[in-house]
Design a protein around this motif. Sequence first.
Motif, PDB file in Angstrom:
ATOM      1  N   ILE A  14       0.822  -1.207   0.000  1.00  0.00           N
ATOM      2  CA  ILE A  14       0.000   0.000   0.000  1.00  0.00           C
ATOM      3  C   ILE A  14       0.859   1.262   0.000  1.00  0.00           C
ATOM      4  O   ILE A  14       0.413   2.324  -0.433  1.00  0.00           O
ATOM      5  N   ASP A  15       2.093   1.150   0.461  1.00  0.00           N
ATOM      6  CA  ASP A  15       2.973   2.317   0.527  1.00  0.00           C
ATOM      7  C   ASP A  15       3.534   2.634  -0.859  1.00  0.00           C
ATOM      8  O   ASP A  15       4.730   2.524  -1.103  1.00  0.00           O
ATOM      9  N   GLY A  16       2.633   3.037  -1.773  1.00  0.00           N
ATOM     10  CA  GLY A  16       3.034   3.251  -3.158  1.00  0.00           C
ATOM     11  C   GLY A  16       2.888   4.657  -3.667  1.00  0.00           C
ATOM     12  O   GLY A  16       3.350   4.964  -4.769  1.00  0.00           O
ATOM     13  N   ILE A  17       2.237   5.543  -2.912  1.00  0.00           N
ATOM     14  CA  ILE A  17       2.176   6.954  -3.285  1.00  0.00           C
ATOM     15  C   ILE A  17       2.386   7.792  -2.023  1.00  0.00           C
ATOM     16  O   ILE A  17       2.229   7.310  -0.903  1.00  0.00           O
ATOM     17  N   ASP A  18       2.706   9.055  -2.229  1.00  0.00           N
ATOM     18  CA  ASP A  18       3.000   9.942  -1.115  1.00  0.00           C
ATOM     19  C   ASP A  18       1.825  10.023  -0.145  1.00  0.00           C
ATOM     20  O   ASP A  18       0.666  10.118  -0.559  1.00  0.00           O
ATOM     21  N   TRP A  19       2.144   9.949   1.130  1.00  0.00           N
ATOM     22  CA  TRP A  19       1.205  10.186   2.235  1.00  0.00           C
ATOM     23  C   TRP A  19       0.187   9.075   2.469  1.00  0.00           C
ATOM     24  O   TRP A  19      -0.579   9.140   3.426  1.00  0.00           O
ATOM     25  N   ILE A  20       0.150   8.043   1.636  1.00  0.00           N
ATOM     26  CA  ILE A  20      -0.939   7.077   1.807  1.00  0.00           C
ATOM     27  C   ILE A  20      -0.753   6.240   3.071  1.00  0.00           C
ATOM     28  O   ILE A  20      -1.742   5.862   3.719  1.00  0.00           O
ATOM     29  N   THR A  21       0.490   5.957   3.455  1.00  0.00           N
ATOM     30  CA  THR A  21       0.706   5.236   4.706  1.00  0.00           C
ATOM     31  C   THR A  21       0.338   6.110   5.894  1.00  0.00           C
ATOM     32  O   THR A  21      -0.200   5.626   6.897  1.00  0.00           O
ATOM     33  N   ILE A  22       0.600   7.395   5.790  1.00  0.00           N
ATOM     34  CA  ILE A  22       0.167   8.339   6.830  1.00  0.00           C
ATOM     35  C   ILE A  22      -1.346   8.302   6.953  1.00  0.00           C
ATOM     36  O   ILE A  22      -1.905   8.220   8.056  1.00  0.00           O
ATOM     37  N   ALA A  23      -2.048   8.344   5.798  1.00  0.00           N
ATOM     38  CA  ALA A  23      -3.509   8.349   5.794  1.00  0.00           C
ATOM     39  C   ALA A  23      -4.084   7.064   6.364  1.00  0.00           C
ATOM     40  O   ALA A  23      -5.193   7.065   6.919  1.00  0.00           O
ATOM     41  N   GLY A  24      -3.343   5.960   6.245  1.00  0.00           N
ATOM     42  CA  GLY A  24      -3.859   4.686   6.714  1.00  0.00           C
ATOM     43  C   GLY A  24      -3.502   4.360   8.147  1.00  0.00           C
ATOM     44  O   GLY A  24      -4.362   3.947   8.935  1.00  0.00           O
ATOM     45  N   ILE A  25      -2.246   4.574   8.526  1.00  0.00           N
ATOM     46  CA  ILE A  25      -1.766   4.106   9.824  1.00  0.00           C
ATOM     47  C   ILE A  25      -1.959   5.128  10.935  1.00  0.00           C
ATOM     48  O   ILE A  25      -2.185   4.751  12.093  1.00  0.00           O
ATOM     49  N   VAL A  26      -1.884   6.420  10.617  1.00  0.00           N
ATOM     50  CA  VAL A  26      -2.041   7.430  11.681  1.00  0.00           C
ATOM     51  C   VAL A  26      -3.428   7.377  12.324  1.00  0.00           C
ATOM     52  O   VAL A  26      -3.531   7.341  13.559  1.00  0.00           O
ATOM     53  N   PRO A  27      -4.550   7.366  11.560  1.00  0.00           N
ATOM     54  CA  PRO A  27      -5.854   7.248  12.234  1.00  0.00           C
ATOM     55  C   PRO A  27      -5.979   5.957  13.037  1.00  0.00           C
ATOM     56  O   PRO A  27      -6.551   5.955  14.141  1.00  0.00           O
ATOM     57  N   LEU A  28      -5.432   4.858  12.512  1.00  0.00           N
ATOM     58  CA  LEU A  28      -5.519   3.567  13.194  1.00  0.00           C
ATOM     59  C   LEU A  28      -4.762   3.592  14.525  1.00  0.00           C
ATOM     60  O   LEU A  28      -5.302   3.203  15.563  1.00  0.00           O
ATOM     61  N   THR A  29      -3.520   4.066  14.505  1.00  0.00           N
ATOM     62  CA  THR A  29      -2.723   4.072  15.733  1.00  0.00           C
ATOM     63  C   THR A  29      -3.244   5.101  16.736  1.00  0.00           C
ATOM     64  O   THR A  29      -3.196   4.868  17.947  1.00  0.00           O
ATOM     65  N   ALA A  30      -3.738   6.223  16.233  1.00  0.00           N
ATOM     66  CA  ALA A  30      -4.330   7.216  17.144  1.00  0.00           C
ATOM     67  C   ALA A  30      -5.545   6.626  17.852  1.00  0.00           C
ATOM     68  O   ALA A  30      -5.744   6.822  19.059  1.00  0.00           O
ATOM     69  N   ALA A  31      -6.356   5.876  17.100  1.00  0.00           N
ATOM     70  CA  ALA A  31      -7.530   5.240  17.695  1.00  0.00           C
ATOM     71  C   ALA A  31      -7.127   4.209  18.741  1.00  0.00           C
ATOM     72  O   ALA A  31      -7.748   4.111  19.810  1.00  0.00           O
ATOM     73  N   LEU A  32      -6.069   3.448  18.467  1.00  0.00           N
ATOM     74  CA  LEU A  32      -5.619   2.443  19.431  1.00  0.00           C
ATOM     75  C   LEU A  32      -5.021   3.090  20.681  1.00  0.00           C
ATOM     76  O   LEU A  32      -5.179   2.575  21.791  1.00  0.00           O
ATOM     77  N   ALA A  33      -4.333   4.213  20.508  1.00  0.00           N
ATOM     78  CA  ALA A  33      -3.823   4.934  21.681  1.00  0.00           C
ATOM     79  C   ALA A  33      -4.971   5.417  22.550  1.00  0.00           C
ATOM     80  O   ALA A  33      -4.927   5.322  23.786  1.00  0.00           O
ATOM     81  N   LEU A  34      -6.023   5.922  21.914  1.00  0.00           N
ATOM     82  CA  LEU A  34      -7.207   6.363  22.667  1.00  0.00           C
ATOM     83  C   LEU A  34      -7.919   5.176  23.304  1.00  0.00           C
ATOM     84  O   LEU A  34      -8.461   5.296  24.413  1.00  0.00           O
ATOM     85  N   ALA A  35      -7.917   4.037  22.613  1.00  0.00           N
ATOM     86  CA  ALA A  35      -8.573   2.846  23.167  1.00  0.00           C
ATOM     87  C   ALA A  35      -7.958   2.453  24.503  1.00  0.00           C
ATOM     88  O   ALA A  35      -8.651   1.952  25.397  1.00  0.00           O
ATOM     89  N   GLY A  36      -6.654   2.676  24.646  1.00  0.00           N
ATOM     90  CA  GLY A  36      -6.002   2.366  25.903  1.00  0.00           C
ATOM     91  C   GLY A  36      -6.516   3.211  27.056  1.00  0.00           C
ATOM     92  O   GLY A  36      -6.580   2.745  28.202  1.00  0.00           O
TER      93      GLY A  36
END
Length: 351
Positions: free
Chosen positions: A166-188
């Motif tokens: 999926i890491d094939g264009i600029d910023w797409i990994t940011i768009a995918g992983i940042v919301p996910l990890t932020a949500a998991l940090a809040l889940a804690g």
Amino acid sequence: MRGLDYGAAALETALAPLLIAIVAAAAAACLCVLLRPLLVRYALARPNARSSHRVPTPQGGGIAVLAGAFLALGLAVLLVPMPAPERNGLLLVASAATLLAMVGAWDDIRPLPASTRLALQAACVGLVLFYASPELRLFPELMPLAIERALALLAGVWFVNLVNFIDGIDWITIAGIVPLTAALALAGLYGALDPASALLAAALCGGLLGFAPFNKPVARLFLGDVGSLPIGLLTAYLLYRLAGTGALTAALILPLYSIADATITLLRRLARREKVWEAHRSHFYQQATVNGFSVREVVAQVALLNLGLVVLAALSIRVSGLPAQLGCLGVAILLTAILLRRFSRRRLGLG
């Protein structure tokens, strides 16, 4: 006095992930600045027919992301009280991710054979699966431990690779992983995930945010395999921990776009008898850039979908009963399918 002590402890618990994310972001940004000249010299990705970039761009920004995240995580291990098993688990996961980063770095510089790459990935995933979370069972009543572990290993290796795909264009990994990890940090903070995993999620989120300004379109720095592979491992571990709390539906919903895009693309390529281990430009997000969408439009829509998936994942944890959880998953699948279909079709007005 007890009320004051409880309030202070609650504030400390709430602030810890935020502070860790800030430290990780600052460290990663500084390292991006320091490392970029070296990466320009030794790790330059030159465009080819299957590339999404048009000018030579240094890769290896994942070194800064991981170093920033692990620096912040190390401070958390030293400063935040946590049980020894959780602390040791974090250290083991960080070690496995570092080993996988070395595999990715080698592959960035001198591509490895596909069989060697997969074997090394499986070893790192197995290290995390068998030693960092030996107590976790997702389906104790449905299948024997050996079969569950084998399936988990297969899923982990696939997730490591799909994040790389999926890491094939600029910023797409940011768009995918940042919301996910932020949500998991809040889940804690709300008890839906163990505190140690929440701190790891915050550290990874911060590291990616520090890298984000250097990867914005048009990128001055790429993650490289040295970043995408260990990020996939860390994310898979966090989702596995979330699923182990009983929130399996949420763990499936959060990464749904990445899973759907990568898996459907792989199956299509297998059906066409293509060499699936070779580079290509047939992912849905890559089709979108051919079909008239700018890179910024693609990543904005992926990010918006992922924010919606975060809401649905949270709702699936809050609701009771399997039908309601399956309903959340069904809506998530529908929204993801709509975006994939949109990406696969020529944009209206472009002929």
